[in-house]
Design an enzyme around this catalytic site. Structure first.
Site, short mmCIF file in Angstrom:
data_model
loop_
_atom_site.label_atom_id
_atom_site.label_comp_id
_atom_site.label_asym_id
_atom_site.label_seq_id
_atom_site.Cartn_x
_atom_site.Cartn_y
_atom_site.Cartn_z
N ASN A 62 26.96 42.79 41.14
CA ASN A 62 28.42 42.82 41.26
C ASN A 62 29.02 43.10 39.87
O ASN A 62 28.78 42.35 38.92
CB ASN A 62 28.87 41.45 41.81
CG ASN A 62 30.37 41.39 41.99
OD1 ASN A 62 31.12 41.87 41.15
ND2 ASN A 62 30.82 40.78 43.07
N HIS A 70 33.28 41.88 36.95
CA HIS A 70 33.75 41.26 35.71
C HIS A 70 33.61 42.17 34.48
O HIS A 70 34.12 41.83 33.42
CB HIS A 70 33.11 39.88 35.54
CG HIS A 70 33.56 38.99 36.67
ND1 HIS A 70 34.90 38.69 36.87
CD2 HIS A 70 32.88 38.42 37.70
CE1 HIS A 70 35.01 37.94 37.96
NE2 HIS A 70 33.81 37.76 38.48
N HIS A 98 34.43 44.10 44.45
CA HIS A 98 35.45 43.45 45.26
C HIS A 98 36.82 43.98 44.85
O HIS A 98 37.28 43.72 43.74
CB HIS A 98 35.35 41.93 45.03
CG HIS A 98 36.30 41.10 45.84
ND1 HIS A 98 36.36 39.73 45.73
CD2 HIS A 98 37.23 41.44 46.77
CE1 HIS A 98 37.28 39.25 46.56
NE2 HIS A 98 37.83 40.27 47.20
N ARG A 152 40.29 43.37 45.08
CA ARG A 152 41.19 42.29 45.50
C ARG A 152 42.58 42.83 45.73
O ARG A 152 42.97 43.85 45.15
CB ARG A 152 41.22 41.18 44.44
CG ARG A 152 39.90 40.49 44.24
CD ARG A 152 40.03 39.31 43.30
NE ARG A 152 40.66 38.19 43.95
CZ ARG A 152 40.03 37.08 44.35
NH1 ARG A 152 38.75 36.94 44.12
NH2 ARG A 152 40.69 36.12 44.96
N ARG A 206 43.06 42.48 40.37
CA ARG A 206 42.92 41.80 39.07
C ARG A 206 41.69 42.29 38.30
O ARG A 206 41.63 42.18 37.10
CB ARG A 206 42.85 40.29 39.25
CG ARG A 206 41.56 39.78 39.81
CD ARG A 206 41.53 38.28 39.89
NE ARG A 206 42.51 37.77 40.83
CZ ARG A 206 42.43 36.56 41.38
NH1 ARG A 206 41.45 35.75 41.06
NH2 ARG A 206 43.32 36.16 42.26
N GLU A 258 33.35 44.77 48.86
CA GLU A 258 33.87 43.46 49.28
C GLU A 258 35.37 43.54 49.40
O GLU A 258 36.05 44.06 48.51
CB GLU A 258 33.56 42.41 48.21
CG GLU A 258 32.20 41.82 48.31
CD GLU A 258 32.05 40.70 47.28
OE1 GLU A 258 33.06 40.14 46.83
OE2 GLU A 258 30.92 40.43 46.92
N THR A 310 36.18 33.63 44.80
CA THR A 310 36.14 33.41 46.24
C THR A 310 35.62 32.01 46.50
O THR A 310 34.44 31.73 46.31
CB THR A 310 35.23 34.47 46.90
OG1 THR A 310 35.60 35.74 46.40
CG2 THR A 310 35.36 34.45 48.40
N GLU A 331 26.52 36.91 54.84
CA GLU A 331 26.16 36.52 53.48
C GLU A 331 26.50 35.04 53.34
O GLU A 331 27.65 34.63 53.56
CB GLU A 331 26.92 37.36 52.45
CG GLU A 331 26.56 36.95 51.02
CD GLU A 331 26.88 38.00 49.97
OE1 GLU A 331 26.88 39.21 50.29
OE2 GLU A 331 27.10 37.61 48.82
N HIS A 377 26.90 34.07 45.22
CA HIS A 377 28.00 33.38 44.55
C HIS A 377 27.45 32.32 43.61
O HIS A 377 26.83 31.35 44.04
CB HIS A 377 29.00 32.72 45.52
CG HIS A 377 30.37 32.65 44.91
ND1 HIS A 377 30.72 31.68 44.00
CD2 HIS A 377 31.44 33.47 45.01
CE1 HIS A 377 31.95 31.90 43.59
NE2 HIS A 377 32.41 32.98 44.18
N1 PXP Z 1 28.92 37.60 47.08
C1 PXP Z 1 30.23 37.53 47.43
C2 PXP Z 1 30.60 37.70 48.87
C3 PXP Z 1 31.23 37.32 46.46
O1 PXP Z 1 32.53 37.24 46.82
C4 PXP Z 1 30.85 37.21 45.10
C5 PXP Z 1 31.90 37.04 44.05
O2 PXP Z 1 32.73 38.14 44.03
C6 PXP Z 1 29.48 37.31 44.79
C7 PXP Z 1 28.54 37.48 45.81
C8 PXP Z 1 28.99 37.24 43.39
O3 PXP Z 1 29.27 36.00 42.84
P1 PXP Z 1 29.05 35.77 41.29
O4 PXP Z 1 29.93 36.73 40.58
O5 PXP Z 1 29.44 34.35 41.11
O6 PXP Z 1 27.60 36.02 41.02
#
Ligand code: PXP
Length: 248
Positions: free
Chosen positions: A13, A16, A49, A51, A55, A76, A107, A157, A200
């Site tokens: 992901n 960030h 993602h 949003r 952001r 996402e 999330t 998930e 997550h």
């Molecule tokens: N899976 C989903 C569905 C999420 O919403 C997120 C966060 O955007 C992640 C995985 C990844 O989480 P993290 O960034 O904490 O590793």
């Protein structure tokens, strides 16, 4: 079968990277560049993602990812009309539906499928018709899993946030109970024919017990990898995470 296919998939992901870019405005660091590096380092997919408040990832990032990625994009999004239109325009490999509140930092919980069952069934139908693999981000809760199955989602998930938080805060009994719940619900969902992903908050310290679940197919990991890349570089941290998952 190629043994490669038996490995758990790692979705990286890149949200960030966009968070850091947006802190200053402008174009750097570029999430697309991170995505290409992640591909090179062994990511099986890229997760982003979009949003409602944009952001981190913005619409132009999704355009770039769709145009340039060679691995699948896991898009996402919240279950809103705006996001459905965007997804239907791009037709990404995968769409993961997540709950979204404007004020939350990340999330925070899984999607409420039981209460929204009819609405969600109608919502995902056109996405599935468009060929997107729809997954639903939910808590490890049997009723939510059954509802996800009833609405015709092929993938769930499981939210690993509570397990990771308990580990970080050294509440180890709670962590172990969360882990057991996740393991049981992974097996339950698989028995219904669902493909199970998880994610997550996962880190080097928390990934292996989840990767050791017999039926887990994919892990999506972002924040820790991007943060750790500041110290070790993105390719190195993805390689380390990949190895931990394979060893589990
Ligand atoms: N899976 C989903 C569905 C999420 O919403 C997120 C966060 O955007 C992640 C995985 C990844 O989480 P993290 O960034 O904490 O590793």
């Amino acid at each position: 079968m190629d043994t490669q296919h038996n490995k758990i998939r790692l979705g990286v992901n890149i949200d960030h990277v966009a968070t850091v870019r947006n802190a200053r405005g402008g174009a750097v660091p570029d999430p697309m560049r991170a995505a290409l590096l992640a591909e090179k380092a062994g990511a099986d997919g890229i997760t982003a993602h979009l949003r409602e408040d944009r952001r981190h990832i913005v619409d132009a990032d999704i355009d770039a990812l769709m145009a340039n990625l060679t691995v699948p994009l896991n898009f996402e999004m919240a279950a809103t009309d705006e996001m459905q239109k965007i997804a239907l325009r791009h037709k990404p490999h995968a769409v993961c539906l997540v709950p979204e509140k404007r004020e939350e930092r990340t999330t925070e919980g899984g999607l409420e499928v039981v209460r929204e069952e009819n609405k969600l069934a109608r919502y995902i139908a056109p996405l599935r018709d468009a060929g997107c693999r729809v997954s639903i981000f939910i808590a490890a809760d049997q009723k939510q899993i059954e509802a996800a199955h009833r609405i015709g989602a092929p993938v769930i998930e499981l939210h690993t946030g509570a397990y990771c938080d308990a580990h970080a805060e050294r509440r180890f009994d709670e962590r172990d109970a969360e882990l057991e719940r996740l393991r049981d619900m992974c097996a339950f969902a698989t028995s219904l024919g669902l493909e199970v992903h998880a994610g997550h908050g996962l880190t080097y310290d928390t990934v292996q017990p989840i990767a050791a679940f017999p039926d887990i197919v994919e892990l999506n990991i972002g924040h820790f990898l991007i943060g750790e890349a500041v110290f070790d570089g993105l390719e190195t941290v993805i390689g380390k995470m990949r190895k931990l998952m394979d060893d589990a």
